[in-house]
Motif scaffolding. Structure first.
Motif, PDB file in Angstrom:
ATOM      1  N   THR A  96       0.711  -1.331  -0.027  1.00  0.00           N
ATOM      2  CA  THR A  96       0.101   0.116   0.085  1.00  0.00           C
ATOM      3  C   THR A  96       0.786   1.067  -0.134  1.00  0.00           C
ATOM      4  O   THR A  96       2.009   1.289   0.559  1.00  0.00           O
ATOM      5  CB  THR A  96      -0.941   0.024   1.461  1.00  0.00           C
ATOM      6  OG1 THR A  96      -0.169   0.139   2.657  1.00  0.00           O
ATOM      7  CG2 THR A  96      -1.610  -1.284   1.290  1.00  0.00           C
ATOM      8  N   GLU A 139      -6.108   2.262   2.961  1.00  0.00           N
ATOM      9  CA  GLU A 139      -7.031   1.273   1.982  1.00  0.00           C
ATOM     10  C   GLU A 139      -8.062   0.829   3.157  1.00  0.00           C
ATOM     11  O   GLU A 139      -7.782   0.233   4.166  1.00  0.00           O
ATOM     12  CB  GLU A 139      -6.453   0.231   1.336  1.00  0.00           C
ATOM     13  CG  GLU A 139      -5.415   0.724   0.540  1.00  0.00           C
ATOM     14  CD  GLU A 139      -4.711  -0.287  -0.584  1.00  0.00           C
ATOM     15  OE1 GLU A 139      -5.541  -1.272  -0.567  1.00  0.00           O
ATOM     16  OE2 GLU A 139      -3.915   0.074  -1.038  1.00  0.00           O
ATOM     17  N   MET A 179     -10.887  -2.097   2.143  1.00  0.00           N
ATOM     18  CA  MET A 179     -11.343  -2.999   0.883  1.00  0.00           C
ATOM     19  C   MET A 179     -12.482  -3.855   1.845  1.00  0.00           C
ATOM     20  O   MET A 179     -12.696  -4.177   2.663  1.00  0.00           O
ATOM     21  CB  MET A 179     -10.343  -4.166   0.999  1.00  0.00           C
ATOM     22  CG  MET A 179     -10.745  -5.120  -0.237  1.00  0.00           C
ATOM     23  SD  MET A 179      -9.330  -6.075  -0.656  1.00  0.00           S
ATOM     24  CE  MET A 179      -8.286  -4.921  -1.506  1.00  0.00           C
ATOM     25  N   SER A 229     -15.478  -5.804   5.594  1.00  0.00           N
ATOM     26  CA  SER A 229     -14.351  -4.896   5.145  1.00  0.00           C
ATOM     27  C   SER A 229     -13.178  -5.001   6.170  1.00  0.00           C
ATOM     28  O   SER A 229     -13.259  -5.449   7.322  1.00  0.00           O
ATOM     29  CB  SER A 229     -14.984  -3.508   5.405  1.00  0.00           C
ATOM     30  OG  SER A 229     -16.108  -3.083   4.512  1.00  0.00           O
ATOM     31  N   GLU A 242      -9.452  -2.829   7.056  1.00  0.00           N
ATOM     32  CA  GLU A 242      -8.531  -1.653   6.811  1.00  0.00           C
ATOM     33  C   GLU A 242      -7.227  -1.832   6.808  1.00  0.00           C
ATOM     34  O   GLU A 242      -6.800  -2.653   7.588  1.00  0.00           O
ATOM     35  CB  GLU A 242      -9.042  -0.628   7.951  1.00  0.00           C
ATOM     36  CG  GLU A 242      -8.389   0.529   7.715  1.00  0.00           C
ATOM     37  CD  GLU A 242      -9.006   1.622   8.968  1.00  0.00           C
ATOM     38  OE1 GLU A 242      -8.181   2.074   9.798  1.00  0.00           O
ATOM     39  OE2 GLU A 242     -10.040   1.816   8.845  1.00  0.00           O
ATOM     40  N   TYR A 264     -14.119  -6.927  -5.241  1.00  0.00           N
ATOM     41  CA  TYR A 264     -14.259  -5.899  -3.928  1.00  0.00           C
ATOM     42  C   TYR A 264     -14.323  -4.601  -4.411  1.00  0.00           C
ATOM     43  O   TYR A 264     -14.211  -4.009  -5.674  1.00  0.00           O
ATOM     44  CB  TYR A 264     -12.663  -6.354  -3.433  1.00  0.00           C
ATOM     45  CG  TYR A 264     -11.517  -5.881  -4.552  1.00  0.00           C
ATOM     46  CD1 TYR A 264     -11.080  -4.380  -4.509  1.00  0.00           C
ATOM     47  CD2 TYR A 264     -11.104  -6.789  -5.501  1.00  0.00           C
ATOM     48  CE1 TYR A 264     -10.148  -4.007  -5.233  1.00  0.00           C
ATOM     49  CE2 TYR A 264     -10.167  -6.275  -6.555  1.00  0.00           C
ATOM     50  CZ  TYR A 264      -9.656  -4.954  -6.294  1.00  0.00           C
ATOM     51  OH  TYR A 264      -8.667  -4.684  -7.372  1.00  0.00           O
ATOM     52  N   CYS A 282     -12.663  -0.670  -3.056  1.00  0.00           N
ATOM     53  CA  CYS A 282     -11.526  -0.156  -2.240  1.00  0.00           C
ATOM     54  C   CYS A 282     -11.451   1.168  -2.145  1.00  0.00           C
ATOM     55  O   CYS A 282     -11.470   1.748  -3.210  1.00  0.00           O
ATOM     56  CB  CYS A 282     -10.315  -0.926  -2.632  1.00  0.00           C
ATOM     57  SG  CYS A 282      -8.952  -0.797  -1.322  1.00  0.00           S
ATOM     58  N   TYR A 320      -9.538   4.711  -1.034  1.00  0.00           N
ATOM     59  CA  TYR A 320      -8.278   5.086  -0.490  1.00  0.00           C
ATOM     60  C   TYR A 320      -7.937   6.401   0.210  1.00  0.00           C
ATOM     61  O   TYR A 320      -8.766   7.487  -0.361  1.00  0.00           O
ATOM     62  CB  TYR A 320      -7.279   5.215  -1.688  1.00  0.00           C
ATOM     63  CG  TYR A 320      -7.151   3.828  -2.634  1.00  0.00           C
ATOM     64  CD1 TYR A 320      -6.153   2.905  -2.044  1.00  0.00           C
ATOM     65  CD2 TYR A 320      -8.139   3.574  -3.265  1.00  0.00           C
ATOM     66  CE1 TYR A 320      -6.404   1.702  -3.000  1.00  0.00           C
ATOM     67  CE2 TYR A 320      -8.081   2.607  -4.112  1.00  0.00           C
ATOM     68  CZ  TYR A 320      -7.245   1.606  -4.079  1.00  0.00           C
ATOM     69  OH  TYR A 320      -7.122   0.297  -4.518  1.00  0.00           O
TER      70      TYR A 320
END
Length: 93
Positions: free
Chosen positions: A38, A42, A44, A69, A71, A88, A90, A92
């Motif tokens: 990363t 994020e 997801m 979800s 993190e 998925y 996601c 940011y």
């Protein structure tokens, strides 16, 4: 403008978009084991399917399914494994 991202020889594909508040991607992963890094925080969310994730600082795999979800902080790596196609969403930060 939408941007298509392709990783792991096309086994992971996503489309980047801008939500009302955050940049995001929506994508699909083929069955397999993957490691991601990363650059931003994020979140997801699994849309369809099931994903096992080995999150930073954890020694145990966790399973996430539809609507769940997790993190991930910026500048870390995490692993996922999938037994079937998984979709998925996601965001940011």
């Amino acid at each position: 403008m939408l941007k298509v991202n392709e990783y792991f020889d096309g086994k992971v594909m996503s489309i980047a978009l801008q939500t009302e508040t955050l940049p995001a991607t929506v994508g699909v992963m083929e069955p397999g084991d993957y490691e991601f890094g990363t650059s931003q925080k994020e979140v997801m969310t699994i849309v369809s399917g099931k994903m096992d994730a080995l999150l930073p600082g954890s020694e145990e795999w966790q399973t996430f399914t539809n609507g769940e979800s997790f993190e991930i902080e910026a500048n870390v790596k995490f692993k996922v494994r999938l037994s079937g196609q998984t979709a998925y969403f996601c965001t940011y930060e």
